[in-house]
Write an enzyme that holds these catalytic residues in place. Structure first.
Site, PDB file in Angstrom:
ATOM      1  N   ASP A 168       4.346   0.414  12.092  1.00  0.00           N
ATOM      2  CA  ASP A 168       3.367  -0.053  11.585  1.00  0.00           C
ATOM      3  C   ASP A 168       3.198  -1.728  12.056  1.00  0.00           C
ATOM      4  O   ASP A 168       2.147  -2.205  11.790  1.00  0.00           O
ATOM      5  CB  ASP A 168       3.296   0.026  10.201  1.00  0.00           C
ATOM      6  CG  ASP A 168       3.100   1.751   9.759  1.00  0.00           C
ATOM      7  OD1 ASP A 168       2.747   2.339  10.607  1.00  0.00           O
ATOM      8  OD2 ASP A 168       3.394   1.918   8.204  1.00  0.00           O
ATOM      9  N   ARG A 181      -9.014  -0.081   4.617  1.00  0.00           N
ATOM     10  CA  ARG A 181      -8.182   0.890   3.888  1.00  0.00           C
ATOM     11  C   ARG A 181      -6.642   0.359   3.474  1.00  0.00           C
ATOM     12  O   ARG A 181      -6.143   0.875   2.667  1.00  0.00           O
ATOM     13  CB  ARG A 181      -7.998   2.362   5.038  1.00  0.00           C
ATOM     14  CG  ARG A 181      -9.282   2.870   4.958  1.00  0.00           C
ATOM     15  CD  ARG A 181      -9.283   4.088   5.858  1.00  0.00           C
ATOM     16  NE  ARG A 181      -8.036   4.960   5.124  1.00  0.00           N
ATOM     17  CZ  ARG A 181      -7.986   6.359   5.596  1.00  0.00           C
ATOM     18  NH1 ARG A 181      -8.870   6.750   6.529  1.00  0.00           N
ATOM     19  NH2 ARG A 181      -7.161   7.012   4.839  1.00  0.00           N
ATOM     20  N   ARG A 203       0.493  15.088  13.434  1.00  0.00           N
ATOM     21  CA  ARG A 203       1.282  14.526  12.413  1.00  0.00           C
ATOM     22  C   ARG A 203       1.695  15.760  11.443  1.00  0.00           C
ATOM     23  O   ARG A 203       1.075  15.896  10.509  1.00  0.00           O
ATOM     24  CB  ARG A 203       0.519  13.377  11.671  1.00  0.00           C
ATOM     25  CG  ARG A 203       0.272  12.189  12.488  1.00  0.00           C
ATOM     26  CD  ARG A 203      -0.296  11.037  11.766  1.00  0.00           C
ATOM     27  NE  ARG A 203       0.405  10.303  10.831  1.00  0.00           N
ATOM     28  CZ  ARG A 203      -0.268   9.571   9.942  1.00  0.00           C
ATOM     29  NH1 ARG A 203      -1.288   9.165  10.037  1.00  0.00           N
ATOM     30  NH2 ARG A 203       0.738   8.788   9.053  1.00  0.00           N
ATOM     31  N   CYS A 254      -4.850   8.266   9.410  1.00  0.00           N
ATOM     32  CA  CYS A 254      -4.938   7.466  10.800  1.00  0.00           C
ATOM     33  C   CYS A 254      -4.730   8.538  11.990  1.00  0.00           C
ATOM     34  O   CYS A 254      -3.463   9.274  11.781  1.00  0.00           O
ATOM     35  CB  CYS A 254      -3.907   6.331  10.948  1.00  0.00           C
ATOM     36  SG  CYS A 254      -4.666   4.662  10.002  1.00  0.00           S
ATOM     37  N   LYS A 308       0.831  -1.139  -0.111  1.00  0.00           N
ATOM     38  CA  LYS A 308      -0.110  -0.009   0.063  1.00  0.00           C
ATOM     39  C   LYS A 308       0.951   1.396  -0.103  1.00  0.00           C
ATOM     40  O   LYS A 308       0.630   2.105  -0.696  1.00  0.00           O
ATOM     41  CB  LYS A 308      -1.049  -0.084   1.365  1.00  0.00           C
ATOM     42  CG  LYS A 308      -1.519   1.555   1.660  1.00  0.00           C
ATOM     43  CD  LYS A 308      -2.153   1.239   2.902  1.00  0.00           C
ATOM     44  CE  LYS A 308      -1.626   1.552   3.940  1.00  0.00           C
ATOM     45  NZ  LYS A 308      -1.520   2.847   4.656  1.00  0.00           N
ATOM     46  N   ASN A 309       1.812   1.290   0.908  1.00  0.00           N
ATOM     47  CA  ASN A 309       2.495   2.502   0.915  1.00  0.00           C
ATOM     48  C   ASN A 309       3.521   2.821  -0.055  1.00  0.00           C
ATOM     49  O   ASN A 309       4.259   3.851  -0.130  1.00  0.00           O
ATOM     50  CB  ASN A 309       3.515   2.538   2.334  1.00  0.00           C
ATOM     51  CG  ASN A 309       2.154   2.955   3.619  1.00  0.00           C
ATOM     52  OD1 ASN A 309       1.116   3.121   3.078  1.00  0.00           O
ATOM     53  ND2 ASN A 309       2.515   2.457   4.776  1.00  0.00           N
TER      54      ASN A 309
HETATM   55  N1  EPU Z   1       7.130  14.347  11.104  1.00  0.00           N
HETATM   56  C1  EPU Z   1       7.310  15.524  11.621  1.00  0.00           C
HETATM   57  N2  EPU Z   1       7.431  16.427  10.622  1.00  0.00           N
HETATM   58  C2  EPU Z   1       7.144  16.269   9.213  1.00  0.00           C
HETATM   59  C3  EPU Z   1       6.768  15.175   8.851  1.00  0.00           C
HETATM   60  C4  EPU Z   1       6.936  13.951   9.871  1.00  0.00           C
HETATM   61  O1  EPU Z   1       7.599  15.831  12.551  1.00  0.00           O
HETATM   62  O2  EPU Z   1       6.917  17.133   8.383  1.00  0.00           O
HETATM   63  C5  EPU Z   1       7.077  13.302  12.179  1.00  0.00           C
HETATM   64  C6  EPU Z   1       5.894  12.593  12.314  1.00  0.00           C
HETATM   65  O3  EPU Z   1       4.826  13.367  13.251  1.00  0.00           O
HETATM   66  C7  EPU Z   1       5.966  11.410  12.802  1.00  0.00           C
HETATM   67  C8  EPU Z   1       7.463  11.269  12.078  1.00  0.00           C
HETATM   68  O4  EPU Z   1       7.841  12.468  11.717  1.00  0.00           O
HETATM   69  O5  EPU Z   1       6.233  11.401  14.119  1.00  0.00           O
HETATM   70  C9  EPU Z   1       7.318  10.020  11.082  1.00  0.00           C
HETATM   71  O6  EPU Z   1       6.591  10.421  10.082  1.00  0.00           O
HETATM   72  P1  EPU Z   1       6.752  10.214   8.435  1.00  0.00           P
HETATM   73  O7  EPU Z   1       6.410  11.563   7.904  1.00  0.00           O
HETATM   74  O8  EPU Z   1       7.680   9.005   8.358  1.00  0.00           O
HETATM   75  O9  EPU Z   1       5.238   9.400   8.293  1.00  0.00           O
HETATM   76  P2  EPU Z   1       4.276   9.475   7.215  1.00  0.00           P
HETATM   77  O10 EPU Z   1       4.991   9.934   5.827  1.00  0.00           O
HETATM   78  O11 EPU Z   1       3.208  10.317   7.506  1.00  0.00           O
HETATM   79  C10 EPU Z   1       4.062   7.001   6.525  1.00  0.00           C
HETATM   80  C11 EPU Z   1       3.287   5.861   6.364  1.00  0.00           C
HETATM   81  C12 EPU Z   1       2.622   5.494   7.731  1.00  0.00           C
HETATM   82  C13 EPU Z   1       3.959   5.019   8.700  1.00  0.00           C
HETATM   83  C14 EPU Z   1       5.082   6.247   8.558  1.00  0.00           C
HETATM   84  C15 EPU Z   1       6.304   5.493   9.363  1.00  0.00           C
HETATM   85  C16 EPU Z   1       1.978   6.256   4.207  1.00  0.00           C
HETATM   86  C17 EPU Z   1       0.910   6.685   3.460  1.00  0.00           C
HETATM   87  N3  EPU Z   1       2.207   6.314   5.710  1.00  0.00           N
HETATM   88  O12 EPU Z   1       3.574   8.026   7.291  1.00  0.00           O
HETATM   89  O13 EPU Z   1       1.902   4.257   7.397  1.00  0.00           O
HETATM   90  O14 EPU Z   1       3.543   4.843   9.762  1.00  0.00           O
HETATM   91  O15 EPU Z   1       5.376   6.459   7.193  1.00  0.00           O
HETATM   92  O16 EPU Z   1       6.659   4.715   8.745  1.00  0.00           O
HETATM   93  O17 EPU Z   1       3.195   6.059   3.549  1.00  0.00           O
HETATM   94  C18 EPU Z   1       0.126   2.854   7.866  1.00  0.00           C
HETATM   95  O18 EPU Z   1       0.262   2.396   6.798  1.00  0.00           O
HETATM   96  O19 EPU Z   1      -0.443   2.253   8.868  1.00  0.00           O
HETATM   97  C19 EPU Z   1       0.794   4.209   8.285  1.00  0.00           C
HETATM   98  C20 EPU Z   1       0.290   4.901   9.274  1.00  0.00           C
END
Ligand code: EPU
Length: 420
Positions: A307, A399, A123, A117, A22-23
């Site tokens: 995850d 999802r 986030r 989520c 998915k990701n």
């Molecule tokens: N963060 C910041 N500032 C930013 C971006 C992120 O502080 O500008 C923080 C976030 O708050 C968090 C950490 O950095 O504490 C990591 O966030 P990241 O940006 O890596 O996560 P994401 O891109 O929003 C993706 C996956 C998530 C998965 C995370 C971590 C997708 C669509 N989502 O989220 O997947 O948990 O990476 O590996 O790819 C899931 O599939 O269940 C899911 C939540």
């Protein structure tokens, strides 16, 4: 309200085939906005975040055809800038990849703040914004809308992330792949889906190197062409079945996986006493009557994935001794603990840490899927519990998991979806 009913205490056995990730599928779909041609994407998982993303792209003008099972032809040439539907976009987090993709193609982007989520903490997207600004864009947030604009076009530069961010790394890759000049992303995320996105873009003519390390180099190219690409297997889906097999004391062959991507989960399962055998593109997990407690701290890849932590917590409720689970990526991801407690689990959450003490038995209860991975953790808890567990709010599970109920039924689970 739709729900999943599970009657527990049946060890899983047999073979399960893992779907596309998915990701990885999500950024690759949005990356098609940058491509001047038709992309044929194979191994696209049938999950709602993907179908919603296809709806968003179609609504913006893209032609998307399912040409075979899990294979889509995507032509984003007709897409119009700034036309994403606010209501659709708010439903999923990955829609913010439109910021990078639109900025890269049109020099400007306008997207409503993404949903996804809600783990109980914030986030933020400050690192995405910092990255766009480093590439010469100005960013305005007006209410719930983010607008990014680089009137002279995006210009490559160095981007240093203060925190490792999957979404931020992807957005900057998307914004810079067709930029003027070179971009260097430092402290980049190293997840396999970052590598998959880079591989896809490179098959379209991009010049990206270093994906999978914390320094990614992008030489801007004039144009991306259509290509054919197959998405990698979903390591979190695979890890979920590994944990489910171990938790139920079963034996499951999990096929269509890249064992290297599963190393953190494999190591933890072996640590608690399960047996994991690796083949070329499969792992076989055998559980034991009694598994041992452990300590887990989630970290960005190649650490133990955040995850996978709710699923492991469900397993650890019955592991011998006291386990410690520390969430090292998100501010909070323990909303599911209260749901596990309804089933008799002994969990105490304090800040980023959960202490899970062994209980003799979980019992079936009515519980809620508070988010995607938490929802599937409830299924795992239901598989090991005595009696019937009913899980509500299953739209979260749908999802991100391709046919989880069908796949578990084929492994011998007594599980069904009940639709009202
Ligand atoms: N963060 C910041 N500032 C930013 C971006 C992120 O502080 O500008 C923080 C976030 O708050 C968090 C950490 O950095 O504490 C990591 O966030 P990241 O940006 O890596 O996560 P994401 O891109 O929003 C993706 C996956 C998530 C998965 C995370 C971590 C997708 C669509 N989502 O989220 O997947 O948990 O990476 O590996 O790819 C899931 O599939 O269940 C899911 C939540």
């Amino acid at each position: 309200m739709d729900r999943i009913a599970v009657r527990g205490k049946r060890p899983l056995s047999g073979t399960v085939t893992i779907s596309g990730m998915k990701n990885a599928a999500l950024p690759i779909l949005y990356a098609c906005v940058l491509v001047n041609g038709v992309c044929t994407i194979e191994n696209v998982p049938n999950v709602r975040d993907v179908t919603m993303s296809i709806d968003i792209l179609r609504d913006m003008g893209a032609t998307v055809k399912e040409v075979a099972g899990n294979t889509f032809e995507i032509d984003c040439r007709p897409v119009k800038q700034g036309t994403s539907n606010d209501e659709l976009v708010k439903k999923l987090r990955a829609s913010y990849y439109l910021l990078g993709a639109e900025l890269g193609r049109f020099g400007r982007a306008r997207v409503s703040m993404p949903g996804g989520c809600n783990f109980g903490g914030s986030r933020p997207i400050d690192q995405h914004i910092k990255g766009f600004e480093a590439l010469g864009a100005t960013v305005r947030t007006a209410g719930e809308v983010v607008e990014v604009e680089a009137p002279g076009g995006v210009v490559g530069d160095d981007v240093f992330f203060d925190t490792v961010t999957v979404g931020g790394t992807i957005n900057i890759m998307l914004a810079s792949v067709t930029a003027k000049g070179n971009t260097l992303i430092e402290n980049a995320a190293r997840e396999p889906h970052i590598v998959d996105l880079a591989n896809f873009l490179n098959t379209c003519g991009a010049k990206i190197s270093g994906a999978g390390t914390d320094v990614i180099r992008i030489r801007g190219v004039k144009e991306l062409r259509g290509s054919r690409y197959a998405i990698i297997p979903d390591m979190i889906e695979a890890g979920t079945y590994m944990v489910a097999a171990a938790a139920t004391g079963g034996c499951v062959r999990i096929e269509n996986v890249i064992p290297k991507h599963l190393e953190a989960v494999t190591a933890k399962l072996e640590d608690i006493g399960a047996i994991v055998e690796e083949a070329d593109d499969a792992v076989i997990v055998t559980g034991r009557e009694r598994l041992n407690a452990t300590r887990i701290k989630t970290r960005p890849y190649p650490g133990f994935p955040t995850d996978m932590h709710p699923q492991m917590s469900a397993l650890l409720t019955r592991a011998h001794g006291t386990s410690i689970v520390v969430e090292g990526v998100y501010e909070n991801r323990f909303k599911y603990a209260d749901e596990l407690k309804k089933m008799g689990a002994d969990i105490t959450v304090n800040g980023h840490t959960a202490v899970i003490s062994e209980v003799e038995e979980l019992h079936g209860a009515e519980v809620e899927a508070v988010d995607l991975r938490a929802g599937v953790a409830m299924i795992i808890a239901g598989l090991i519990a005595d009696g019937e567990t009913t899980i509500t709010n299953i739209n979260y599970i749908e999802r991100g998991y391709d046919d989880v109920v069908g796949k578990l039924r084929r492994l011998g689970a007594d599980i069904e979806t009940v639709r009202d």
